[in-house]
Structures are given as C-alpha cells and as structure tokens.
Write a protein that holds these residues in place. Structure first.
Motif, PDB file in Angstrom:
ATOM      1  N   ASN A  32       0.807  -1.216   0.000  1.00 31.21           N
ATOM      2  CA  ASN A  32       0.000   0.000   0.000  1.00 31.21           C
ATOM      3  C   ASN A  32       0.843   1.272   0.000  1.00 31.21           C
ATOM      4  N   GLY A  72      -5.489  -3.811  -0.478  1.00 30.70           N
ATOM      5  CA  GLY A  72      -4.997  -2.545  -0.996  1.00 30.70           C
ATOM      6  C   GLY A  72      -4.983  -2.503  -2.506  1.00 30.70           C
ATOM      7  N   GLY A 228      -0.807   1.034  -3.536  1.00 31.71           N
ATOM      8  CA  GLY A 228      -1.599  -0.166  -3.770  1.00 31.71           C
ATOM      9  C   GLY A 228      -1.596  -0.650  -5.199  1.00 31.71           C
ATOM     10  N   GLN A 231       2.266  -3.919  -5.342  1.00 29.50           N
ATOM     11  CA  GLN A 231       2.676  -4.485  -4.058  1.00 29.50           C
ATOM     12  C   GLN A 231       3.806  -5.479  -4.324  1.00 29.50           C
TER      13      GLN A 231
END
Length: 519
Positions: A32, A72, A228, A231
């Motif tokens: 995130n 996220g 996000g 990741q």
C-alpha cells in the motif's frame, strides 16, 4: 578449441560484488505504498549461489501481509484513477524507467550476486535487453493500442443499434516470478500489466528477492504510482503464495515457473475460474539438418549452457543425422569443454553457478540416471573442478554432454534445468520432426540448415511457441513468447501479451443516440 577434459576456469572477483550487493539489498516489503517489515518480523536468507554464503536477509511476507496487500490492490484498482487515466500510467512508467536506468549498475551487481547470473548475461537477456524495452514497449502500447472499436450498425428484431467493443483492464493481477531470469521476467510482467491499467501484487522468487524489492523501493520513492497499484511481497512460504490463487479479490494469476507448480495454480484457481497466464517448462530441440555446416551450426549448442542451463527455452536436445553422429558428438564435446566456468562476476565467464545445492544435486542425479540408462558422458558430469577457494562453497556443475541415448530416455524427456545436452540421432527429416515433437513440452527450439526456405518449412511443423533459424533471435518486448502443450497457456510480451491483461466488453445503444464512448 581445447581438447582438455575440463572447462576453462576464469579468475574471480565476486567477494567485492557480494559485499556491494549485500550493502544495497532492499529487505523491506512494499504494501500500500509503504516500505515495511513483515508483520511478524520474520525474514529469510538470501544466499549467493557462487559462494554459498549469506548475502543478507529479506522480510518474509505472512498471510496477514498478503491479505492486506490484496485488499490494498483491490482498493487501488476500484477507487483510484489508475485504471482509467492513461496519461497518469504513461507518466508513472516513464518515471520508473528513468529510475531503473539510473540504478542499472546496482541492478547488475545484484543479479550477479543473488542469481549467479554471469556478467556477460546481464549485458543481454538478464538485464540490458529487458531494461531497454520491457517498459518502453507497453508505454507505447498505451498510446497506440485500439482501446475501442466500432462495429457495423445492427438491425435485429426491429431495433437499430450502434455497437462498440471496448478493452478494459482485468483488475487485480498476481504476478509470481521465478529465480532464473528474475528481473527480465518481473519487468515483462509488470510492464504490460501496469500499462493496461491493472494493479499488481508481485511475489518474486525467494531465492532472488532483491531485484524485485529494489523495484518496490523505487516505485515508492521515485514514482507517482498510486499506493496499492504495485505491491511487492517476497516469501518462502508456499501457503502464503497460494492465497493469490484462491482469493476472489484477485482477478488473474500471471505465473512463470515449473509445469508442476503451474498445474497447482490452475487447480487452486479453478474454484473461482480465475484467469491464468502460465509460462512453464521446456525441453527444446536443436535440429541440425543434413545440409547444415557443423562448423557453423554446432557452436550454437553452447547456448544450452547459458546461465548454467537454467533457462526454460534453451535447446537441450541436439538432433543430428545418424550418419554423422560420432562427428557431432566429438564436435559438441569440444564446444562444451571450451566454455569458461567460474565466478559470475568475471566478464569472461560463460557458465556460472546453479542457483542452489538442491538444484546442483538434482542435475547430477539426472546425469547419473542417463548413465544408468546407457548414456555416455563425453565431458562434464560432475561439480566444477578446481574452483578458487572463495568459490568452494558455491553450486557448480560442469557443462555436460550425454551421448548414446534416444528420445525415450529420462534426460531427453524431463527438464533438467542445468548445463546438460543430450545428443540424439535421427534418420531423416521426417524423423527429426517427429523426435522434436515427441515431448510433453512445446516452448521453443532451433533449426540449422543451408537453406532458409527448408528450415522455415520444418519450423512450421514444429509444435512450439518459438523457433530460431540459423541463430535468429526472436527475443523482444514486442515478440509474443509462450508455449504449446504443457509449456503453458497464453503469451508474454507483444500485442498478444498486452491483451492478456485486458477484458473485452461489447456495448450497444439505440442508433439515434449517437455519440462516442469515453473513459
């Protein structure tokens, strides 16, 4: 070419490379938009395959970390403008390209240290080639791709309808990457997936995590990619990785690795019919037709030892005319004996280490199996001899040629993933084609002939996704790559690879309500 029984050994310099990589290795996860430790503080070792020494540690993502990353990524796709703003995507990918270019030598040192990639290979497919076009081609696709097209007006059941076809991103993509060409595969997954507007959860191989965690750090610090959207979660725990295959919030799994793991991903993702792209194993054939010049063709057999044979597309079955079999075996034996083996940091080294002790032992086991089935090892067959002291703990296998086996033998059928070539005799062109196709795999292959026209005719009959003729290179971000049969499903790179990360939507409206659809 030298006639001695061992490969040439090159001097070494890896202690300096290892120290540099250890000092710069990024150990944190990217979740995130934040660089963070594992939720439990767990970590795992990053081991140099050239020395067997621990370079450093990397945070090990947990199930909790993965759940947080999925949430996220879902939020970033559903709520940010990433999926709809093509200008934003172009600008962010340009930032990423510039930042990677600025750190290219650090990336090079990391790949040499953690993957055992020979320095000369980082000048080609390990780093320089994919760095040159792995992001630039998808960026150009953002501009050039036909995101929407119109269909002829339809008149069905008295309704006059205007129609259009629209391309939209798939959603949340899980990218699971292997250790053999880590940066190359990572960038060729991220480029099209991100350019198409998806959010991506990258799970790099735990044996080579730092090139991916470096990229995560660059994204967090040097780009405007929204939190996000990317990741990065390395972990050695397969159960954590499998969450990506079963979680309904993940729309697609893009996987490169072994056929066995590919099958498991399909099984795990079957419950929600998740889209999968699978680039899997190979057992490619190098066909030397009876009109080819051995002096021109057979030196190309050395490519079976590229990155110590740890490449799924490498041609590891050499098919030669039976009438010239002994001559071919002698020739390729000398080719393999001439290959320098040793420290991957040395620019003169062609064959570096294999990735781990487990991989080394597996390769040696395959060689022993070939001998038990009647094969003769004409060179190699052992761990590398007489390496410098600082490499004594590394994982090396000498370039190996196995003669006297047919295509039903274990070394000819199974993916060894080491510097091992099996030389197989054929009786006719038809026989060569049949042998090449007699494999559960269908990833790549090569053909050598004095006639390009003849070689092309043979290539059209080989059931593989890629074919090289007389040394031609099909590599490139614009070239679709993938396999037939158990070598995979789908294609990476090219227009086909870009479209793989897109959904297709058909839209119709009453014809008198004219107007162009917009994002």
């Amino acid at each position: 070419m030298p006639a001695d029984s061992h490969p040439a050994l090159a001097p070494s310099s890896s202690p300096e490379i290892n120290k540099l990589a250890a000092a710069q290795g990024e150990h944190r996860l990217l979740i995130n938009g934040e660089l963070t430790e594992s939720s439990t503080g767990e970590s795992f070792d990053n081991v140099s395959p050239a020395t067997g020494e621990v370079l450093g540690t990397t945070s090990a993502a947990t199930a909790s970390d993965m759940q947080r990353a999925i949430a996220g990524a879902r939020r970033a796709f559903d709520e940010s403008s990433w999926s709809t703003d093509r200008d934003l995507r172009t600008r962010c990918l340009q930032q990423l390209q510039q930042a990677l270019d600025a750190e290219v030598e650090d990336l090079r040192n990391e790949l040499i240290a953690e993957a055992g990639a020979p320095h000369m290979m980082t000048r080609t497919a390990q780093l320089d080639w994919p760095l040159d076009d792995g992001l630039r081609f998808p960026m150009q696709m953002i501009k050039d791709f036909e995101w929407e097209r119109t269909l002829p007006t339809s008149e069905l059941r008295g309704v006059r309808s205007s129609r259009a076809v629209r391309k939209e991103p798939v959603g949340v993509v899980a990218a699971i990457t292997p250790w053999n060409f880590p940066f190359e595969i990572v960038i060729n997954k991220l480029g099209p997936a991100l350019a198409a507007g998806n959010s991506v959860i990258l799970k790099p191989a735990s044996l080579t995590p730092w090139n991916a965690t470096r990229l995560g750090r660059i994204v967090a610090e040097k780009t405007d990619i929204p939190p996000g959207v990317l990741q990065v979660l390395p972990t050695p725990d397969a159960s954590v990785t499998e969450i990506l295959s079963v979680d309904d919030r993940v729309d697609m799994v893009s996987f490169t690795g072994s056929t066995g793991v590919g099958r498991r991903i399909v099984e795990k993702s079957a419950g929600n019919l998740k889209r999968t792209f699978l680039e899997l194993g190979g057992k490619s054939a190098m066909i030397v037709l009876d009109d080819a010049e051995f002096a021109t063709a057979l030196p190309h057999a050395a490519q079976a030892c590229t990155h110590a044979g740890q490449g799924c597309a490498l041609s590891t079955r050499l098919l030669v005319p039976r009438a010239r079999y002994s001559e071919a075996v002698d020739f390729v034996t000398h080719v393999f004996q001439s290959l320098s083996i040793g420290d991957p940091a040395d620019p003169r080294v062609y064959v570096g280490p294999v990735i781990s002790a487990r991989q080394r032992d597996s390769i040696l086991g395959y060689i022993a199996q070939g001998v038990s089935e009647g094969g003769q090892v004409t060179t190699g067959g052992t761990s590398a001899p007489e390496l410098p002291d600082h490499l004594s703990g590394g994982f090396f296998v000498s370039p190996t040629v196995i003669a006297g086996l047919d295509n039903s033998s274990t070394p000819a059928r199974e993916e060894i993933f080491g510097p091992v070539m099996t030389v197989i005799a054929y009786d006719s062109e038809e026989d060569a084609i049949a042998i090449a196709n007699d494999s559960p795999y269908g990833l790549a292959g090569s053909i050598f002939s004095a006639s390009t026209e003849r070689a092309l005719a043979v290539a059209h009959r080989i059931r593989t996704g890629s074919i090289s003729i007389n040394g031609g290179l099909y590599y490139g971000a614009d070239s679709p790559y993938g396999g037939y049969k158990t070598s995979g499903v789908g294609r990476q790179n090219g227009i086909e690879g870009f479209e793989q990360y897109l959904e297709t939507k058909s839209i119709a409206w009453i014809a008198h309500q004219e107007g162009q659809l917009h994002d």
